[in-house]
Design an enzyme around this catalytic site. Structure first.
Site, PDB file in Angstrom:
ATOM      1  CB  ALA A  64      -0.658   0.052   1.230  1.00  0.00           C
ATOM      2  N   GLY A 109       0.462  -5.012   0.980  1.00  0.00           N
ATOM      3  CA  GLY A 109      -0.841  -5.047   0.017  1.00  0.00           C
ATOM      4  C   GLY A 109      -0.397  -5.933  -1.339  1.00  0.00           C
ATOM      5  CD  GLU A 112      -2.420  -7.350   3.116  1.00  0.00           C
ATOM      6  OE1 GLU A 112      -1.926  -6.251   2.566  1.00  0.00           O
ATOM      7  OE2 GLU A 112      -2.941  -7.505   3.959  1.00  0.00           O
ATOM      8  CD  GLU A 132       1.635  -5.221   5.851  1.00  0.00           C
ATOM      9  OE1 GLU A 132       2.605  -6.061   6.242  1.00  0.00           O
ATOM     10  OE2 GLU A 132       0.871  -4.891   4.991  1.00  0.00           O
TER      11      GLU A 132
HETATM   12  N1  COA Z   1       4.691   3.057  -0.745  1.00  0.00           N
HETATM   13  C1  COA Z   1       5.015   4.185  -1.309  1.00  0.00           C
HETATM   14  N2  COA Z   1       6.147   4.410  -2.112  1.00  0.00           N
HETATM   15  C2  COA Z   1       6.854   3.333  -2.163  1.00  0.00           C
HETATM   16  C3  COA Z   1       6.437   2.150  -1.681  1.00  0.00           C
HETATM   17  C4  COA Z   1       5.373   2.042  -0.791  1.00  0.00           C
HETATM   18  N3  COA Z   1       5.053   1.141  -0.269  1.00  0.00           N
HETATM   19  N4  COA Z   1       7.442   1.168  -2.027  1.00  0.00           N
HETATM   20  C5  COA Z   1       8.375   1.952  -2.729  1.00  0.00           C
HETATM   21  N5  COA Z   1       7.975   3.028  -2.894  1.00  0.00           N
HETATM   22  C6  COA Z   1       8.639   4.247  -3.424  1.00  0.00           C
HETATM   23  C7  COA Z   1       9.791   4.590  -2.941  1.00  0.00           C
HETATM   24  O1  COA Z   1       9.549   5.667  -1.996  1.00  0.00           O
HETATM   25  C8  COA Z   1      10.611   5.259  -4.013  1.00  0.00           C
HETATM   26  O2  COA Z   1      10.100   6.575  -4.346  1.00  0.00           O
HETATM   27  P1  COA Z   1      10.890   7.713  -4.647  1.00  0.00           P
HETATM   28  O3  COA Z   1      11.965   7.201  -5.958  1.00  0.00           O
HETATM   29  O4  COA Z   1       9.996   8.697  -5.159  1.00  0.00           O
HETATM   30  O5  COA Z   1      11.814   8.041  -3.472  1.00  0.00           O
HETATM   31  C9  COA Z   1      10.337   4.149  -5.072  1.00  0.00           C
HETATM   32  O6  COA Z   1       9.191   3.477  -4.878  1.00  0.00           O
HETATM   33  C10 COA Z   1      11.563   3.072  -5.504  1.00  0.00           C
HETATM   34  O7  COA Z   1      11.637   2.560  -4.316  1.00  0.00           O
HETATM   35  P2  COA Z   1      12.942   2.439  -3.406  1.00  0.00           P
HETATM   36  O8  COA Z   1      12.803   2.197  -1.787  1.00  0.00           O
HETATM   37  O9  COA Z   1      13.996   3.462  -3.853  1.00  0.00           O
HETATM   38  O10 COA Z   1      13.551   1.071  -4.030  1.00  0.00           O
HETATM   39  P3  COA Z   1      14.586   0.055  -3.347  1.00  0.00           P
HETATM   40  O11 COA Z   1      14.978  -0.815  -4.583  1.00  0.00           O
HETATM   41  O12 COA Z   1      15.719   0.725  -2.658  1.00  0.00           O
HETATM   42  O13 COA Z   1      13.629  -0.810  -2.434  1.00  0.00           O
HETATM   43  C11 COA Z   1      11.780  -1.974  -1.629  1.00  0.00           C
HETATM   44  C12 COA Z   1      12.694  -1.386  -2.639  1.00  0.00           C
HETATM   45  C13 COA Z   1      10.904  -2.692  -1.955  1.00  0.00           C
HETATM   46  C14 COA Z   1      12.801  -2.969  -0.511  1.00  0.00           C
HETATM   47  C15 COA Z   1      11.344  -0.637  -0.746  1.00  0.00           C
HETATM   48  O14 COA Z   1      10.939   0.399  -1.619  1.00  0.00           O
HETATM   49  C16 COA Z   1      10.667  -0.925   0.427  1.00  0.00           C
HETATM   50  O15 COA Z   1      10.769  -1.278   1.578  1.00  0.00           O
HETATM   51  N6  COA Z   1       9.021  -0.533   0.318  1.00  0.00           N
HETATM   52  C17 COA Z   1       8.186  -0.320   1.160  1.00  0.00           C
HETATM   53  C18 COA Z   1       7.859  -1.960   1.339  1.00  0.00           C
HETATM   54  C19 COA Z   1       6.602  -1.955   2.367  1.00  0.00           C
HETATM   55  O16 COA Z   1       6.907  -1.446   3.588  1.00  0.00           O
HETATM   56  N7  COA Z   1       5.253  -2.066   1.966  1.00  0.00           N
HETATM   57  C20 COA Z   1       4.209  -2.392   2.885  1.00  0.00           C
HETATM   58  C21 COA Z   1       3.433  -1.125   3.142  1.00  0.00           C
HETATM   59  S1  COA Z   1       2.147  -1.469   4.067  1.00  0.00           S
END
Ligand code: COA
Length: 258
Positions: A64, A109, A112, A132
């Site tokens: 999400a 999400g 999910e 989460e």
């Molecule tokens: N919500 C909002 N933005 C998200 C996102 C999320 N769940 N997951 C990734 N993004 C965005 C990042 O903020 C980034 O945006 P930016 O370029 O404007 O800064 C872009 O997507 C790329 O992600 P980034 O984190 O730079 O890639 P990465 O390869 O370094 O890491 C992940 C990849 C998936 C490990 C990392 O993005 C992450 O941990 N995301 C969140 C996962 C999460 O907690 N999901 C559950 C949400 S309830």
């Protein structure tokens, strides 16, 4: 730009979550489009199977959209969870098979969403997780309910309490996905599986989905009765006569869905 692309290839509809610059994170607009897309596909008589995947090579869906979640209060957070659950319930209840082709991160999400699909296949780089708790919340779009039902309480609680990611081969071992292939082969595999499914009896497919989804909520004795009733109903269908006739005549079946 639309966050959800729907393309038809024969009787298979491809639903691509299309927000690659944010790793296809589910914001409210995307969720709304996803719901509308599935509502349309449910009604579309030309469509017999659906494949869901993420745009780009890095992510299926990274969860999400955290930027939209951060300001929620108790009431709006509950409403948000219910809204997400409603969309994923619609996907799970689709009367046509839905395959998740998980092409990268499937987190929160995204995991999910994959759990609400009927079949999950993954590329070797796919990573699943429910992170989460690292954000101070719990999964809200069905993860605490569907994951233990799919992989058992032990493996589910491991993922939910640690928030750790699971790679594709571990996901396969746990039964979280049913097949893993190199990323370059994922679309072809999804296509092949959809084609196979589409060659089967449509009424039988619908009944099989109902038997599994509704039956799993029942005690075994009731589930078995339910299975027998559906089995009985199918014996009235032209599809059954066609399927068995085709076998005996050594020719491919031409099902009509009646
Ligand atoms: N919500 C909002 N933005 C998200 C996102 C999320 N769940 N997951 C990734 N993004 C965005 C990042 O903020 C980034 O945006 P930016 O370029 O404007 O800064 C872009 O997507 C790329 O992600 P980034 O984190 O730079 O890639 P990465 O390869 O370094 O890491 C992940 C990849 C998936 C490990 C990392 O993005 C992450 O941990 N995301 C969140 C996962 C999460 O907690 N999901 C559950 C949400 S309830």
């Amino acid at each position: 730009m639309s966050f959800v692309l729907v393309e038809k290839s024969g009787r298979t509809a491809w639903v691509t979550l299309n927000r690659p610059e944010k790793l296809n994170a589910l914001n409210n607009d995307l969720l709304k489009e996803l719901d509308l897309a599935f509502a349309g596909l449910e009604e579309d008589a030309e469509v017999g199977a659906v494949v869901v995947t993420g745009a780009g090579e890095k992510a299926f869906v990274a969860g999400a959209d955290i930027s939209e979640l951060k300001d929620l209060d108790s009431a709006t957070a509950r409403a948000q969870a219910l809204k997400g659950q409603e969309v994923f319930n619609r996907i799970e209840r689709m009367p046509k098979p839905v395959i998740a082709a998980v092409n990268g991160f499937a987190l929160g999400g995204g995991c999910e969403l994959a759990l609400s699909c009927h079949i999950r296949i993954a590329s070797e780089n796919a990573r699943f997780g429910l992170p989460e708790v690292s954000l101070g919340i719990i999964p809200g779009y069905g993860g605490t309910q569907r994951l233990p039902r799919l992989v058992g309480k032990s493996a589910a609680l491991d993922m939910i309490l640690t928030g750790d990611m699971v790679g594709a081969s571990d996901a396969l071992r746990m039964g979280l996905v049913s097949r893993v292939v190199p990323q370059s082969d994922l679309k072809a595999l999804a296509e092949k599986m959809a084609t196979t499914i589409l060659s089967r009896g449509p009424l039988a497919l619908r009944s099989a989905l109902t038997a599994v989804h509704e039956g799993i909520e029942m005690p075994l004795s009731k589930g078995l009765e339910f299975e027998a009733s559906l089995f009985g109903l199918l014996a009235n269908s032209a599809d059954m006569k066609e399927g068995m006739g085709a076998f005996l005549e050594k020719r491919p079946a031409a099902f009509k869905g009646v």
